[in-house]
Scaffold this motif. Structure first.
Motif, PDB file in Angstrom:
ATOM      1  N   ASN A 285      -1.892   3.672  -2.903  1.00 45.63           N
ATOM      2  CA  ASN A 285      -3.137   4.168  -2.312  1.00 45.63           C
ATOM      3  C   ASN A 285      -3.501   5.529  -2.874  1.00 45.63           C
ATOM      4  O   ASN A 285      -4.687   5.832  -3.093  1.00 45.63           O
ATOM      5  CB  ASN A 285      -3.005   4.245  -0.789  1.00 45.63           C
ATOM      6  N   LEU A 286      -2.494   6.354  -3.104  1.00 42.07           N
ATOM      7  CA  LEU A 286      -2.737   7.675  -3.684  1.00 42.07           C
ATOM      8  C   LEU A 286      -3.256   7.534  -5.110  1.00 42.07           C
ATOM      9  O   LEU A 286      -4.171   8.262  -5.523  1.00 42.07           O
ATOM     10  CB  LEU A 286      -1.442   8.498  -3.674  1.00 42.07           C
ATOM     11  N   ALA A 287      -2.693   6.587  -5.855  1.00 43.40           N
ATOM     12  CA  ALA A 287      -3.171   6.342  -7.226  1.00 43.40           C
ATOM     13  C   ALA A 287      -4.618   5.881  -7.220  1.00 43.40           C
ATOM     14  O   ALA A 287      -5.411   6.269  -8.081  1.00 43.40           O
ATOM     15  CB  ALA A 287      -2.284   5.304  -7.906  1.00 43.40           C
ATOM     16  N   ASP A 288      -4.973   5.056  -6.241  1.00 44.48           N
ATOM     17  CA  ASP A 288      -6.365   4.611  -6.121  1.00 44.48           C
ATOM     18  C   ASP A 288      -7.298   5.787  -5.841  1.00 44.48           C
ATOM     19  O   ASP A 288      -8.408   5.856  -6.372  1.00 44.48           O
ATOM     20  CB  ASP A 288      -6.499   3.593  -4.980  1.00 44.48           C
ATOM     21  N   ALA A 289      -6.837   6.685  -4.998  1.00 42.87           N
ATOM     22  CA  ALA A 289      -7.687   7.796  -4.558  1.00 42.87           C
ATOM     23  C   ALA A 289      -7.764   8.938  -5.567  1.00 42.87           C
ATOM     24  O   ALA A 289      -8.828   9.546  -5.747  1.00 42.87           O
ATOM     25  CB  ALA A 289      -7.174   8.342  -3.219  1.00 42.87           C
ATOM     26  N   GLU A 290      -6.641   9.206  -6.242  1.00 43.14           N
ATOM     27  CA  GLU A 290      -6.577  10.404  -7.081  1.00 43.14           C
ATOM     28  C   GLU A 290      -6.342  10.125  -8.558  1.00 43.14           C
ATOM     29  O   GLU A 290      -6.401  11.054  -9.373  1.00 43.14           O
ATOM     30  CB  GLU A 290      -5.487  11.338  -6.548  1.00 43.14           C
ATOM     31  N   GLY A 291      -6.050   8.890  -8.910  1.00 44.89           N
ATOM     32  CA  GLY A 291      -5.846   8.571 -10.317  1.00 44.89           C
ATOM     33  C   GLY A 291      -4.402   8.230 -10.624  1.00 44.89           C
ATOM     34  O   GLY A 291      -3.469   8.808 -10.063  1.00 44.89           O
ATOM     35  N   TRP A 292      -4.233   7.292 -11.522  1.00 44.87           N
ATOM     36  CA  TRP A 292      -2.907   6.803 -11.898  1.00 44.87           C
ATOM     37  C   TRP A 292      -2.151   7.774 -12.792  1.00 44.87           C
ATOM     38  O   TRP A 292      -0.971   8.023 -12.614  1.00 44.87           O
ATOM     39  CB  TRP A 292      -3.068   5.457 -12.598  1.00 44.87           C
ATOM     40  N   SER A 293      -2.838   8.360 -13.748  1.00 48.60           N
ATOM     41  CA  SER A 293      -2.171   9.193 -14.748  1.00 48.60           C
ATOM     42  C   SER A 293      -1.577  10.464 -14.154  1.00 48.60           C
ATOM     43  O   SER A 293      -0.576  10.979 -14.654  1.00 48.60           O
ATOM     44  CB  SER A 293      -3.139   9.552 -15.881  1.00 48.60           C
ATOM     45  N   GLY A 294      -2.178  10.964 -13.069  1.00 46.48           N
ATOM     46  CA  GLY A 294      -1.691  12.206 -12.482  1.00 46.48           C
ATOM     47  C   GLY A 294      -0.679  12.030 -11.370  1.00 46.48           C
ATOM     48  O   GLY A 294      -0.296  13.008 -10.709  1.00 46.48           O
ATOM     49  N   LEU A 295      -0.215  10.809 -11.174  1.00 43.34           N
ATOM     50  CA  LEU A 295       0.716  10.533 -10.076  1.00 43.34           C
ATOM     51  C   LEU A 295       2.073  11.202 -10.331  1.00 43.34           C
ATOM     52  O   LEU A 295       2.673  11.057 -11.385  1.00 43.34           O
ATOM     53  CB  LEU A 295       0.914   9.017  -9.964  1.00 43.34           C
ATOM     54  N   THR A 296       2.549  11.955  -9.342  1.00 49.00           N
ATOM     55  CA  THR A 296       3.854  12.611  -9.441  1.00 49.00           C
ATOM     56  C   THR A 296       4.629  12.394  -8.145  1.00 49.00           C
ATOM     57  O   THR A 296       4.027  12.141  -7.090  1.00 49.00           O
ATOM     58  CB  THR A 296       3.708  14.127  -9.669  1.00 49.00           C
ATOM     59  N   LEU A 297       5.936  12.503  -8.220  1.00 47.96           N
ATOM     60  CA  LEU A 297       6.754  12.358  -7.012  1.00 47.96           C
ATOM     61  C   LEU A 297       6.433  13.452  -6.007  1.00 47.96           C
ATOM     62  O   LEU A 297       6.441  13.221  -4.800  1.00 47.96           O
ATOM     63  CB  LEU A 297       8.237  12.387  -7.375  1.00 47.96           C
ATOM     64  N   SER A 298       6.152  14.644  -6.504  1.00 43.53           N
ATOM     65  CA  SER A 298       5.826  15.761  -5.606  1.00 43.53           C
ATOM     66  C   SER A 298       4.559  15.462  -4.810  1.00 43.53           C
ATOM     67  O   SER A 298       4.511  15.684  -3.591  1.00 43.53           O
ATOM     68  CB  SER A 298       5.640  17.046  -6.407  1.00 43.53           C
ATOM     69  N   ARG A 299       3.546  14.945  -5.492  1.00 45.11           N
ATOM     70  CA  ARG A 299       2.286  14.661  -4.808  1.00 45.11           C
ATOM     71  C   ARG A 299       2.452  13.488  -3.842  1.00 45.11           C
ATOM     72  O   ARG A 299       1.875  13.493  -2.747  1.00 45.11           O
ATOM     73  CB  ARG A 299       1.204  14.345  -5.854  1.00 45.11           C
ATOM     74  N   ILE A 300       3.232  12.490  -4.231  1.00 43.43           N
ATOM     75  CA  ILE A 300       3.484  11.357  -3.345  1.00 43.43           C
ATOM     76  C   ILE A 300       4.227  11.818  -2.101  1.00 43.43           C
ATOM     77  O   ILE A 300       3.901  11.437  -0.978  1.00 43.43           O
ATOM     78  CB  ILE A 300       4.282  10.263  -4.080  1.00 43.43           C
ATOM     79  N   ALA A 301       5.241  12.657  -2.303  1.00 45.10           N
ATOM     80  CA  ALA A 301       6.014  13.172  -1.175  1.00 45.10           C
ATOM     81  C   ALA A 301       5.108  13.942  -0.210  1.00 45.10           C
ATOM     82  O   ALA A 301       5.201  13.784   1.012  1.00 45.10           O
ATOM     83  CB  ALA A 301       7.133  14.070  -1.687  1.00 45.10           C
TER      84      ALA A 301
END
Length: 201
Positions: free
Chosen positions: A25-41
């Motif tokens: 869901n975060l990838a959908d909202a903010e973009g796939w390429s910028g996905l990081t564990l820190s942001r997911i956490a």
């Protein structure tokens, strides 16, 4: 430990499945390429160190998102073909994938980014997507070789038109997608196909 850090480590229990969905869901909202564990956490109110209780690393989590995406897309494709055949089924398939891409751009990007040809779980779901499409194509009287070729061209066309990196305001409309599908229907109903040696080439 600060109050904020404490809150992030003492929130409601988090299982791996919930984490994967949250990351998708975060990838959908903010973009796939910028996905990081820190942001997911941060999105699930956890400290980044707690992520390693559920996944080995970001690459492993990206694989799980791709598996989720291909499974969800397979469900969408099957649902689109229920009670439909021929041109109606092809149009519904294309419309369903376009709708999925609009709603889940991060998931679609995950599908493109993940090279899962040697991943049995991913391959099984990809075959689920292929089966209803190939069934529709076969109904036009194509042999197995022709079905394989037309399927690749049809899928490449649809996927190209739902490019997830394209800004939503610049993405194609339903009419454009239906026009593209109409080209395939015209060819399928015309019944003129290249010779076998041409397809092999």
């Amino acid at each position: 430990m600060s109050p904020a850090s404490s809150a992030r480590t003492q929130g409601p229990s988090l299982d791996s499945e919930t984490l994967v969905v949250a990351a998708a869901n975060l990838a959908d909202a903010e973009g796939w390429s910028g996905l990081t564990l820190s942001r997911i956490a941060e999105s699930v109110d956890r400290h980044v160190s707690s992520m390693y209780s559920h996944v080995d690393n970001l690459e492993a989590l990206r694989r799980e998102i791709a598996l989720l995406a291909v499974t969800e897309l397979a469900d969408v494709v099957w649902e689109a073909t229920v009670g439909r055949s021929g041109a109606e089924a092809l149009a519904a398939l294309a419309k369903a994938e376009l709708g999925f891409a609009r709603t889940h751009p991060g998931r679609m990007a995950a599908l493109r980014d993940y090279l899962g040809a040697d991943d049995p779980a991913f391959r099984d779901q990809a075959q689920r997507i292929a089966k209803p499409i190939r069934t529709v194509l076969k109904s036009y009287g194509l042999n197995e070789q022709q079905v394989a070729v037309v399927h690749r061209v049809f899928s490449a066309t649809v996927r190209g038109l739902v490019e997830p990196s394209m800004p939503l305001e610049q993405s194609i409309g339903d009419a454009t997608m239906q026009s593209a599908v109409a080209l395939f229907v015209t060819a399928l109903e015309g019944g003129t196909w290249p010779k076998t040696e041409t397809l092999n080439g």
